[in-house]
Design a protein around this motif. Structure first.
Motif, PDB file in Angstrom:
ATOM      1  N   SER A 186       0.834  -1.193   0.000  1.00  0.00           N
ATOM      2  CA  SER A 186       0.000   0.000   0.000  1.00  0.00           C
ATOM      3  C   SER A 186       0.877   1.254   0.000  1.00  0.00           C
ATOM      4  O   SER A 186       2.067   1.200   0.312  1.00  0.00           O
ATOM      5  CB  SER A 186      -0.903   0.004   1.226  1.00  0.00           C
ATOM      6  OG  SER A 186      -0.126   0.194   2.397  1.00  0.00           O
ATOM      7  N   GLU A 212      -3.832  -0.211  -7.756  1.00  0.00           N
ATOM      8  CA  GLU A 212      -5.177  -0.775  -7.712  1.00  0.00           C
ATOM      9  C   GLU A 212      -5.824  -0.295  -6.418  1.00  0.00           C
ATOM     10  O   GLU A 212      -5.247  -0.424  -5.338  1.00  0.00           O
ATOM     11  CB  GLU A 212      -5.100  -2.300  -7.721  1.00  0.00           C
ATOM     12  CG  GLU A 212      -6.433  -2.984  -7.681  1.00  0.00           C
ATOM     13  CD  GLU A 212      -6.271  -4.496  -7.635  1.00  0.00           C
ATOM     14  OE1 GLU A 212      -7.078  -5.127  -6.933  1.00  0.00           O
ATOM     15  OE2 GLU A 212      -5.357  -5.028  -8.270  1.00  0.00           O
ATOM     16  N   VAL A 213      -7.011   0.252  -6.536  1.00  0.00           N
ATOM     17  CA  VAL A 213      -7.715   0.785  -5.371  1.00  0.00           C
ATOM     18  C   VAL A 213      -8.733  -0.244  -4.894  1.00  0.00           C
ATOM     19  O   VAL A 213      -9.561  -0.721  -5.668  1.00  0.00           O
ATOM     20  CB  VAL A 213      -8.423   2.115  -5.710  1.00  0.00           C
ATOM     21  CG1 VAL A 213      -9.141   2.676  -4.497  1.00  0.00           C
ATOM     22  CG2 VAL A 213      -7.423   3.120  -6.255  1.00  0.00           C
ATOM     23  N   GLN A 214      -8.633  -0.587  -3.611  1.00  0.00           N
ATOM     24  CA  GLN A 214      -9.600  -1.471  -2.964  1.00  0.00           C
ATOM     25  C   GLN A 214     -10.121  -0.741  -1.734  1.00  0.00           C
ATOM     26  O   GLN A 214      -9.450  -0.711  -0.694  1.00  0.00           O
ATOM     27  CB  GLN A 214      -8.959  -2.798  -2.568  1.00  0.00           C
ATOM     28  CG  GLN A 214      -8.517  -3.627  -3.756  1.00  0.00           C
ATOM     29  CD  GLN A 214      -7.819  -4.906  -3.332  1.00  0.00           C
ATOM     30  OE1 GLN A 214      -7.342  -5.036  -2.223  1.00  0.00           O
ATOM     31  NE2 GLN A 214      -7.768  -5.854  -4.248  1.00  0.00           N
ATOM     32  N   GLY A 215     -11.264  -0.114  -1.894  1.00  0.00           N
ATOM     33  CA  GLY A 215     -11.803   0.710  -0.813  1.00  0.00           C
ATOM     34  C   GLY A 215     -10.917   1.933  -0.624  1.00  0.00           C
ATOM     35  O   GLY A 215     -10.676   2.686  -1.547  1.00  0.00           O
ATOM     36  N   ARG A 216     -10.394   2.093   0.595  1.00  0.00           N
ATOM     37  CA  ARG A 216      -9.524   3.234   0.886  1.00  0.00           C
ATOM     38  C   ARG A 216      -8.052   2.887   0.708  1.00  0.00           C
ATOM     39  O   ARG A 216      -7.188   3.753   0.851  1.00  0.00           O
ATOM     40  CB  ARG A 216      -9.771   3.697   2.321  1.00  0.00           C
ATOM     41  CG  ARG A 216     -11.170   4.252   2.500  1.00  0.00           C
ATOM     42  CD  ARG A 216     -11.435   4.672   3.910  1.00  0.00           C
ATOM     43  NE  ARG A 216     -10.444   5.636   4.349  1.00  0.00           N
ATOM     44  CZ  ARG A 216     -10.361   6.099   5.572  1.00  0.00           C
ATOM     45  NH1 ARG A 216     -11.190   5.686   6.495  1.00  0.00           N
ATOM     46  NH2 ARG A 216      -9.441   6.974   5.904  1.00  0.00           N
ATOM     47  N   HIS A 251      -4.797   1.828  -1.432  1.00  0.00           N
ATOM     48  CA  HIS A 251      -4.225   1.862  -2.774  1.00  0.00           C
ATOM     49  C   HIS A 251      -3.033   0.913  -2.780  1.00  0.00           C
ATOM     50  O   HIS A 251      -2.024   1.162  -2.126  1.00  0.00           O
ATOM     51  CB  HIS A 251      -3.754   3.280  -3.125  1.00  0.00           C
ATOM     52  CG  HIS A 251      -4.864   4.252  -3.268  1.00  0.00           C
ATOM     53  ND1 HIS A 251      -4.952   5.109  -4.330  1.00  0.00           N
ATOM     54  CD2 HIS A 251      -5.946   4.510  -2.494  1.00  0.00           C
ATOM     55  CE1 HIS A 251      -6.032   5.862  -4.200  1.00  0.00           C
ATOM     56  NE2 HIS A 251      -6.645   5.511  -3.092  1.00  0.00           N
ATOM     57  N   HIS A 252      -3.166  -0.192  -3.520  1.00  0.00           N
ATOM     58  CA  HIS A 252      -2.086  -1.171  -3.610  1.00  0.00           C
ATOM     59  C   HIS A 252      -1.239  -0.865  -4.837  1.00  0.00           C
ATOM     60  O   HIS A 252      -1.765  -0.686  -5.943  1.00  0.00           O
ATOM     61  CB  HIS A 252      -2.650  -2.594  -3.716  1.00  0.00           C
ATOM     62  CG  HIS A 252      -3.370  -3.020  -2.488  1.00  0.00           C
ATOM     63  ND1 HIS A 252      -2.726  -3.461  -1.362  1.00  0.00           N
ATOM     64  CD2 HIS A 252      -4.690  -3.057  -2.194  1.00  0.00           C
ATOM     65  CE1 HIS A 252      -3.602  -3.760  -0.438  1.00  0.00           C
ATOM     66  NE2 HIS A 252      -4.817  -3.522  -0.915  1.00  0.00           N
TER      67      HIS A 252
END
Length: 109
Positions: free
Chosen positions: A34, A65-69, A71-72
């Motif tokens: 992240s 890649e955004v997963q919810g809040r 950012h990976h």
């Protein structure tokens, strides 16, 4: 030979010019993480780390890649190979010069 886009190459070299961004890329060699994890080793805010990530992303050196809040970020080394291809012609230049120097030193014996 790899065809290189000058603007893209400029973005790659600009991104690689900063030691913090290079360290972030090294961190990503071990796998995705992240933005917060990338900021961890540095004395910087999330916003500061996010600015570095945006520069790396613009240069194509990472994907996000955004997963919810969260950012990976993931390393994309392809642009580094393109920069290396550009540098390759200068390796040839310097190898030729060093070979000529070696020969001149041998001839001087």
């Amino acid at each position: 030979m790899v065809k290189l886009n000058s603007q893209h190459l400029d973005a790659v070299f600009a991104a690689l010019a900063d030691p913090t961004r290079r360290a972030m890329l090294q961190h990503l060699e071990h796998g995705p993480c992240s933005v917060g994890e990338l900021a961890g080793p540095f004395d910087m805010s999330f916003a500061g780390a996010s600015k570095h990530v945006k520069v790396l992303e613009k240069a194509g050196l990472i994907t996000r890649e955004v997963q919810g809040r969260i950012h990976h970020c993931r390393l994309n080394a392809t642009p580094m190979a393109e920069a290396d291809a550009w540098l390759q012609r200068y390796r040839v230049f310097w190898n030729d010069r060093l070979d000529a120097l070696e020969q001149a030193l041998k001839d001087g014996d």
